[in-house]
Enzyme design. Structure first.
Site, PDB file in Angstrom:
ATOM      1  N   ARG A   1      38.353  33.872  30.424  1.00 24.12           N
ATOM      2  CA  ARG A   1      37.848  35.254  30.474  1.00 24.12           C
ATOM      3  C   ARG A   1      38.033  35.950  29.124  1.00 24.12           C
ATOM      4  O   ARG A   1      37.167  36.703  28.677  1.00 24.12           O
ATOM      5  CB  ARG A   1      38.566  36.044  31.577  1.00 24.12           C
ATOM      6  CG  ARG A   1      38.146  35.593  32.963  1.00 24.12           C
ATOM      7  CD  ARG A   1      39.025  36.186  34.032  1.00 24.12           C
ATOM      8  NE  ARG A   1      38.907  37.622  34.144  1.00 24.12           N
ATOM      9  CZ  ARG A   1      39.859  38.410  34.658  1.00 24.12           C
ATOM     10  NH1 ARG A   1      40.981  37.880  35.098  1.00 24.12           N
ATOM     11  NH2 ARG A   1      39.677  39.683  34.728  1.00 24.12           N
TER      12      ARG A   1
ATOM     13  N   LYS B   1      41.156  49.399  32.212  1.00 24.49           N
ATOM     14  CA  LYS B   1      39.923  50.161  32.487  1.00 24.49           C
ATOM     15  C   LYS B   1      39.903  50.699  33.926  1.00 24.49           C
ATOM     16  O   LYS B   1      39.519  51.828  34.164  1.00 24.49           O
ATOM     17  CB  LYS B   1      38.673  49.290  32.257  1.00 24.49           C
ATOM     18  CG  LYS B   1      38.560  48.717  30.845  1.00 24.49           C
ATOM     19  CD  LYS B   1      37.235  48.016  30.642  1.00 24.49           C
ATOM     20  CE  LYS B   1      37.020  46.778  31.503  1.00 24.49           C
ATOM     21  NZ  LYS B   1      37.961  45.675  31.220  1.00 24.49           N
TER      22      LYS B   1
ATOM     23  N   ARG C   1      49.421  40.544  37.310  1.00 25.79           N
ATOM     24  CA  ARG C   1      48.715  41.485  38.199  1.00 25.79           C
ATOM     25  C   ARG C   1      48.659  40.981  39.639  1.00 25.79           C
ATOM     26  O   ARG C   1      48.333  39.819  39.895  1.00 25.79           O
ATOM     27  CB  ARG C   1      47.293  41.683  37.663  1.00 25.79           C
ATOM     28  CG  ARG C   1      46.525  42.741  38.396  1.00 25.79           C
ATOM     29  CD  ARG C   1      45.392  43.292  37.579  1.00 25.79           C
ATOM     30  NE  ARG C   1      44.325  42.317  37.335  1.00 25.79           N
ATOM     31  CZ  ARG C   1      43.237  42.600  36.639  1.00 25.79           C
ATOM     32  NH1 ARG C   1      43.086  43.791  36.100  1.00 25.79           N
ATOM     33  NH2 ARG C   1      42.309  41.682  36.453  1.00 25.79           N
TER      34      ARG C   1
ATOM     35  N   ARG D   1      28.590  44.021  29.630  1.00 23.66           N
ATOM     36  CA  ARG D   1      29.492  42.956  29.170  1.00 23.66           C
ATOM     37  C   ARG D   1      28.875  42.159  28.023  1.00 23.66           C
ATOM     38  O   ARG D   1      29.515  41.286  27.472  1.00 23.66           O
ATOM     39  CB  ARG D   1      29.735  41.951  30.281  1.00 23.66           C
ATOM     40  CG  ARG D   1      30.800  42.200  31.338  1.00 23.66           C
ATOM     41  CD  ARG D   1      32.203  42.244  30.878  1.00 23.66           C
ATOM     42  NE  ARG D   1      33.161  41.522  31.681  1.00 23.66           N
ATOM     43  CZ  ARG D   1      33.787  42.005  32.752  1.00 23.66           C
ATOM     44  NH1 ARG D   1      33.526  43.192  33.208  1.00 23.66           N
ATOM     45  NH2 ARG D   1      34.697  41.272  33.359  1.00 23.66           N
TER      46      ARG D   1
ATOM     47  N   ARG E   1      44.360  37.827  42.233  1.00 23.43           N
ATOM     48  CA  ARG E   1      42.927  37.537  42.156  1.00 23.43           C
ATOM     49  C   ARG E   1      42.734  36.109  41.668  1.00 23.43           C
ATOM     50  O   ARG E   1      43.435  35.665  40.764  1.00 23.43           O
ATOM     51  CB  ARG E   1      42.274  38.492  41.145  1.00 23.43           C
ATOM     52  CG  ARG E   1      41.806  39.794  41.743  1.00 23.43           C
ATOM     53  CD  ARG E   1      41.364  40.785  40.714  1.00 23.43           C
ATOM     54  NE  ARG E   1      40.450  40.279  39.695  1.00 23.43           N
ATOM     55  CZ  ARG E   1      39.907  41.036  38.762  1.00 23.43           C
ATOM     56  NH1 ARG E   1      40.160  42.326  38.712  1.00 23.43           N
ATOM     57  NH2 ARG E   1      39.101  40.524  37.856  1.00 23.43           N
TER      58      ARG E   1
HETATM   59  P1  AMP Z   1      36.339  42.438  36.197  1.00 20.55           P
HETATM   60  O1  AMP Z   1      36.903  42.903  37.487  1.00 20.55           O
HETATM   61  O2  AMP Z   1      35.546  43.508  35.483  1.00 20.55           O
HETATM   62  O3  AMP Z   1      37.371  41.798  35.305  1.00 20.55           O
HETATM   63  O4  AMP Z   1      35.269  41.298  36.546  1.00 20.55           O
HETATM   64  C1  AMP Z   1      35.626  40.127  37.241  1.00 20.55           C
HETATM   65  C2  AMP Z   1      34.556  39.093  37.058  1.00 20.55           C
HETATM   66  O5  AMP Z   1      33.310  39.566  37.595  1.00 20.55           O
HETATM   67  C3  AMP Z   1      34.228  38.743  35.610  1.00 20.55           C
HETATM   68  O6  AMP Z   1      35.109  37.788  35.071  1.00 20.55           O
HETATM   69  C4  AMP Z   1      32.807  38.216  35.742  1.00 20.55           C
HETATM   70  O7  AMP Z   1      32.789  36.910  36.300  1.00 20.55           O
HETATM   71  C5  AMP Z   1      32.218  39.149  36.784  1.00 20.55           C
HETATM   72  N1  AMP Z   1      31.629  40.361  36.145  1.00 20.55           N
HETATM   73  C6  AMP Z   1      32.082  41.634  36.231  1.00 20.55           C
HETATM   74  N2  AMP Z   1      31.287  42.462  35.555  1.00 20.55           N
HETATM   75  C7  AMP Z   1      30.307  41.697  35.015  1.00 20.55           C
HETATM   76  C8  AMP Z   1      29.180  41.981  34.192  1.00 20.55           C
HETATM   77  N3  AMP Z   1      28.912  43.225  33.759  1.00 20.55           N
HETATM   78  N4  AMP Z   1      28.377  40.944  33.839  1.00 20.55           N
HETATM   79  C9  AMP Z   1      28.631  39.686  34.270  1.00 20.55           C
HETATM   80  N5  AMP Z   1      29.679  39.352  35.033  1.00 20.55           N
HETATM   81  C10 AMP Z   1      30.518  40.349  35.409  1.00 20.55           C
END
Ligand code: AMP
Length: 218
Positions: free
Chosen positions: A173, A13, A127, A88, A162
């Protein structure tokens, strides 16, 4: 352009959002990036979010929705946006729908980036980010030079993983995605907004598929 990129962690994404930003000039709004920035600057919000993020859980809806409301009100989002990693879950999707209805800018499409679980796992464990320029590499599928170095800051190779890309967190996740985010597929299908794209292809091919799915031309 008001669109959502939907897909499991590791489906690409972020990469595709960047290409959309370059081509269409609308901002990428990634709740993951916003939360990581809040963590990095040590804000109260960041401190609240960090534990959930490190464990692979979702951050509180109230926190994320407050953040998204503020971000969508910024000037650069007037002509559209690409939402990456948001919504989400159904609560967030309902709230987004209301927010956009209120400003008369409904979503135009939701692109689901579909990828096998095994491929996702490999992408996430491999990654790495360059600490200096933020560029994303994958030590398995798109490695920097050997020894690992960033091609932009070649003399200062500082790759980092990360915390939530560690193997023990990735499983959580993906579990959270299955339980909470996957129901959005049916949700947006019901609204006639869902477009499905095969994300297991070279970057440029996936991008062309997204453009085709959204019926937009560069
Ligand atoms: P991402 O970079 O989108 O994979 O997000 C990393 C982490 O941020 C996720 O595993 C969640 O802990 C938190 N996170 C990101 N977006 C959301 C969201 N829309 N709602 C809740 N937690 C989020």
């Amino acid at each position: 352009m008001q669109i959502v990129l939907l897909g499991a962690p590791g489906s690409g994404k972020g990469t595709q959002s960047q290409l959309l930003v370059k081509t269409y000039g609308v901002p990428q709004i990634s709740t993951g990036d916003l939360l990581r920035a809040a963590v990095a600057c040590g804000s109260a919000l960041g401190l609240r979010a960090k534990a959930a993020m490190d464990a692979g859980h979702l951050v509180d809806d109230a926190v994320v929705l407050g953040m998204i409301r503020e971000r969508l009100a910024e000037a650069d989002a007037v002509n559209g946006f690409i939402l990456d990693g948001f919504p989400r879950n159904i609560v967030q999707a309902d709230a987004l729908g209301k927010l956009l209805d209120d400003v008369g800018k409904p979503l135009q499409g939701v692109v689901l980036m579909r990828l096998d679980l095994g491929v996702l796992f490999k992408r996430l464990t491999g990654r790495r980010n360059c600490q200096d320029c933020g560029r994303v590499f994958n030590i398995i599928t798109s490695p920097p030079g050997t020894p690992p170095s960033c091609t932009i800051c070649a003399d200062m190779p500082r790759l980092e993983q990360r915390p939530d890309d560690r193997e023990e967190v990735i499983g959580k996740r993906l579990e959270v995605y299955e339980a909470q985010t996957k129901p959005l597929i049916e949700y947006y299908q019901g609204k006639g907004l869902l477009r499905v794209v095969d994300a297991d292809a070279p970057m440029a091919v996936v991008f062309a598929n997204i453009q085709r799915a959204l019926l937009i031309a560069s």
